[in-house]
Design a protein around this motif. Structure first.
Motif, PDB file in Angstrom:
ATOM      1  N   LYS A  39      -5.051  18.064  12.050  1.00  0.00           N
ATOM      2  CA  LYS A  39      -5.096  17.872  13.513  1.00  0.00           C
ATOM      3  C   LYS A  39      -6.467  17.428  14.009  1.00  0.00           C
ATOM      4  N   ASN A  40      -7.519  17.835  13.282  1.00  0.00           N
ATOM      5  CA  ASN A  40      -8.874  17.459  13.732  1.00  0.00           C
ATOM      6  C   ASN A  40      -9.375  16.178  13.085  1.00  0.00           C
ATOM      7  N   PHE A  41      -8.453  15.466  12.419  1.00  0.00           N
ATOM      8  CA  PHE A  41      -8.870  14.282  11.661  1.00  0.00           C
ATOM      9  C   PHE A  41      -8.228  13.008  12.175  1.00  0.00           C
ATOM     10  N   ASP A  42      -8.919  11.920  11.910  1.00  0.00           N
ATOM     11  CA  ASP A  42      -8.427  10.593  12.228  1.00  0.00           C
ATOM     12  C   ASP A  42      -8.418   9.835  10.895  1.00  0.00           C
ATOM     13  N   ILE A  43      -7.222   9.575  10.357  1.00  0.00           N
ATOM     14  CA  ILE A  43      -7.176   8.893   9.051  1.00  0.00           C
ATOM     15  C   ILE A  43      -7.579   7.430   9.243  1.00  0.00           C
ATOM     16  N   VAL A  44      -8.718   7.065   8.668  1.00  0.00           N
ATOM     17  CA  VAL A  44      -9.213   5.687   8.843  1.00  0.00           C
ATOM     18  C   VAL A  44      -8.809   4.793   7.677  1.00  0.00           C
ATOM     19  N   ALA A  45      -8.426   5.401   6.539  1.00  0.00           N
ATOM     20  CA  ALA A  45      -8.056   4.579   5.385  1.00  0.00           C
ATOM     21  C   ALA A  45      -7.309   5.398   4.344  1.00  0.00           C
ATOM     22  N   PHE A  46      -6.542   4.662   3.533  1.00  0.00           N
ATOM     23  CA  PHE A  46      -5.902   5.250   2.364  1.00  0.00           C
ATOM     24  C   PHE A  46      -6.322   4.385   1.176  1.00  0.00           C
ATOM     25  N   THR A  47      -7.027   4.987   0.209  1.00  0.00           N
ATOM     26  CA  THR A  47      -7.513   4.231  -0.953  1.00  0.00           C
ATOM     27  C   THR A  47      -6.595   4.465  -2.149  1.00  0.00           C
ATOM     28  N   LEU A  48      -6.040   3.379  -2.649  1.00  0.00           N
ATOM     29  CA  LEU A  48      -5.112   3.445  -3.781  1.00  0.00           C
ATOM     30  C   LEU A  48      -5.918   3.384  -5.083  1.00  0.00           C
ATOM     31  N   ARG A  49      -6.147   4.572  -5.668  1.00  0.00           N
ATOM     32  CA  ARG A  49      -7.171   4.667  -6.701  1.00  0.00           C
ATOM     33  C   ARG A  49      -6.649   4.623  -8.133  1.00  0.00           C
ATOM     34  N   GLU A  50      -5.402   4.541  -8.382  1.00  0.00           N
ATOM     35  CA  GLU A  50      -4.801   4.788  -9.702  1.00  0.00           C
ATOM     36  C   GLU A  50      -5.454   3.998 -10.851  1.00  0.00           C
ATOM     37  N   ASN A  56      -0.374  -5.291 -13.445  1.00  0.00           N
ATOM     38  CA  ASN A  56       1.014  -5.439 -12.993  1.00  0.00           C
ATOM     39  C   ASN A  56       1.562  -4.152 -12.412  1.00  0.00           C
ATOM     40  N   GLU A  57       1.244  -3.038 -13.068  1.00  0.00           N
ATOM     41  CA  GLU A  57       1.706  -1.738 -12.571  1.00  0.00           C
ATOM     42  C   GLU A  57       1.063  -1.441 -11.209  1.00  0.00           C
ATOM     43  N   TYR A  58      -0.207  -1.805 -11.101  1.00  0.00           N
ATOM     44  CA  TYR A  58      -0.927  -1.569  -9.852  1.00  0.00           C
ATOM     45  C   TYR A  58      -0.321  -2.408  -8.717  1.00  0.00           C
ATOM     46  N   LEU A  59      -0.014  -3.652  -9.020  1.00  0.00           N
ATOM     47  CA  LEU A  59       0.620  -4.529  -8.025  1.00  0.00           C
ATOM     48  C   LEU A  59       1.971  -3.969  -7.565  1.00  0.00           C
ATOM     49  N   LYS A  60       2.735  -3.454  -8.518  1.00  0.00           N
ATOM     50  CA  LYS A  60       4.043  -2.853  -8.173  1.00  0.00           C
ATOM     51  C   LYS A  60       3.865  -1.660  -7.244  1.00  0.00           C
ATOM     52  N   LEU A  61       2.796  -0.904  -7.496  1.00  0.00           N
ATOM     53  CA  LEU A  61       2.532   0.261  -6.645  1.00  0.00           C
ATOM     54  C   LEU A  61       2.098  -0.176  -5.239  1.00  0.00           C
ATOM     55  N   ILE A  62       1.318  -1.255  -5.149  1.00  0.00           N
ATOM     56  CA  ILE A  62       0.934  -1.794  -3.828  1.00  0.00           C
ATOM     57  C   ILE A  62       2.201  -2.161  -3.042  1.00  0.00           C
ATOM     58  N   GLU A  63       3.150  -2.796  -3.746  1.00  0.00           N
ATOM     59  CA  GLU A  63       4.418  -3.182  -3.100  1.00  0.00           C
ATOM     60  C   GLU A  63       5.132  -1.992  -2.455  1.00  0.00           C
ATOM     61  N   LYS A  64       5.047  -0.834  -3.134  1.00  0.00           N
ATOM     62  CA  LYS A  64       5.731   0.358  -2.613  1.00  0.00           C
ATOM     63  C   LYS A  64       4.933   1.044  -1.509  1.00  0.00           C
ATOM     64  N   ASN A  75      -4.899   1.895   7.320  1.00  0.00           N
ATOM     65  CA  ASN A  75      -5.500   0.815   6.530  1.00  0.00           C
ATOM     66  C   ASN A  75      -5.452   1.129   5.040  1.00  0.00           C
ATOM     67  N   LEU A  76      -4.976   0.167   4.260  1.00  0.00           N
ATOM     68  CA  LEU A  76      -4.927   0.333   2.809  1.00  0.00           C
ATOM     69  C   LEU A  76      -6.157  -0.300   2.174  1.00  0.00           C
ATOM     70  N   ILE A  77      -6.790   0.467   1.285  1.00  0.00           N
ATOM     71  CA  ILE A  77      -7.950  -0.051   0.550  1.00  0.00           C
ATOM     72  C   ILE A  77      -7.606  -0.049  -0.939  1.00  0.00           C
ATOM     73  N   LEU A  78      -7.858  -1.166  -1.585  1.00  0.00           N
ATOM     74  CA  LEU A  78      -7.570  -1.263  -3.017  1.00  0.00           C
ATOM     75  C   LEU A  78      -8.761  -0.743  -3.821  1.00  0.00           C
ATOM     76  N   HIS A  79      -8.526  -0.543  -5.123  1.00  0.00           N
ATOM     77  CA  HIS A  79      -9.552   0.090  -5.953  1.00  0.00           C
ATOM     78  C   HIS A  79      -9.705  -0.683  -7.264  1.00  0.00           C
ATOM     79  N   GLN A  80     -10.923  -1.088  -7.564  1.00  0.00           N
ATOM     80  CA  GLN A  80     -11.295  -1.721  -8.843  1.00  0.00           C
ATOM     81  C   GLN A  80     -10.677  -3.091  -9.110  1.00  0.00           C
ATOM     82  N   ASN A  81      -9.388  -3.261  -8.856  1.00  0.00           N
ATOM     83  CA  ASN A  81      -8.701  -4.504  -9.245  1.00  0.00           C
ATOM     84  C   ASN A  81      -9.046  -5.653  -8.298  1.00  0.00           C
ATOM     85  N   TYR A  82     -10.236  -6.210  -8.465  1.00  0.00           N
ATOM     86  CA  TYR A  82     -10.680  -7.217  -7.483  1.00  0.00           C
ATOM     87  C   TYR A  82     -10.118  -8.608  -7.769  1.00  0.00           C
ATOM     88  N   ASP A  83      -9.501  -8.797  -8.959  1.00  0.00           N
ATOM     89  CA  ASP A  83      -8.998 -10.149  -9.267  1.00  0.00           C
ATOM     90  C   ASP A  83      -7.468 -10.208  -9.245  1.00  0.00           C
TER      91      ASP A  83
END
Length: 205
Positions: A39-50, A56-64, A75-83
């Motif tokens: 209640k006292n928080f404002d979610i500014v981002a969700f980082t998908l860290r897996e 390919n598995e990471y891309l499938k997870l982004i889709e979901k 806001n969705l933030i990706l992790h490590q997979n910059y290419d």
């Protein structure tokens, strides 16, 4: 009106029931929207860290996960997979990289990433690393670990002093991570962090 604490949720599907991450974040976001939790928080981002997934598995997870973030306007933030070859339909707010990966990027790749994602966050573990990545163009840092945490068993936490030192040296936002919960997060913000990160307690919620 008290200022809400900014929160970046970090994923870890291994902590979720049946490793079902999308079901878990739907549950978290819905409870948040209904003001049952955070209640006292404002979610500014969700980082998908897996970290253990291949591209390919990471891309499938982004889709979901992406539609769930869109539905709750998180806001969705990706992790490590910059290419990744991302479809144009995805409007991703940022990408988070390790210190070593960020340092190894050449200027062209970095410029491309900024254009594509708007923000690049970098994990740092010392004041020197933080200053260096700020000079190299990082948009924000994730600094840890602040308090004791099961994720870093036996490693001495850096404490609030670390946040204070960073906040007096940097001009970019500091996201603090490590053992942070609803009880101690205000002290982290008071020490100069822009936002806190939480993983374990929410993935098990």
């Amino acid at each position: 009106m008290i200022n809400k604490i900014k929160l970046n949720i970090i994923s870890n599907r291994k902590l979720c029931e049946n490793e079902n991450l999308e079901k878990q974040i739907e549950k978290i976001f819905l409870a948040y929207e209904r003001k049952i939790i955070l209640k006292n928080f404002d979610i500014v981002a969700f980082t998908l860290r897996e970290k253990d997934l291949n591209k390919n598995e990471y891309l499938k997870l982004i889709e979901k996960v992406y539609p769930i973030c869109q539905k709750y306007k998180i806001n969705l933030i990706l992790h490590q997979n910059y290419d990744l070859n991302l479809d144009d339909k995805y409007k991703i707010d940022g990408i988070h990289l390790s210190y070593n990966i960020f340092k190894s990027l050449n200027e062209n790749i970095k410029a491309e990433l900024i254009k594509k994602y708007k923000r690049i966050g970098v994990s740092i573990h010392s004041l020197d690393e933080a200053k260096e990545v700020e000079n190299l163009g990082a948009s924000y840092v994730i600094a840890g670990h602040i308090f004791e945490t099961d994720c870093k068993k036996g490693l001495k936490p850096r404490g609030l002093k670390f946040v204070e030192d960073l906040s007096s040296a940097l001009t970019i936002p500091i996201f603090a991570i490590g053992g942070i919960d609803e009880k101690n997060s205000q002290s982290v913000i008071d020490s100069g962090a822009f936002s806190v990160c939480m993983m374990s307690n929410l993935m098990k919620y």
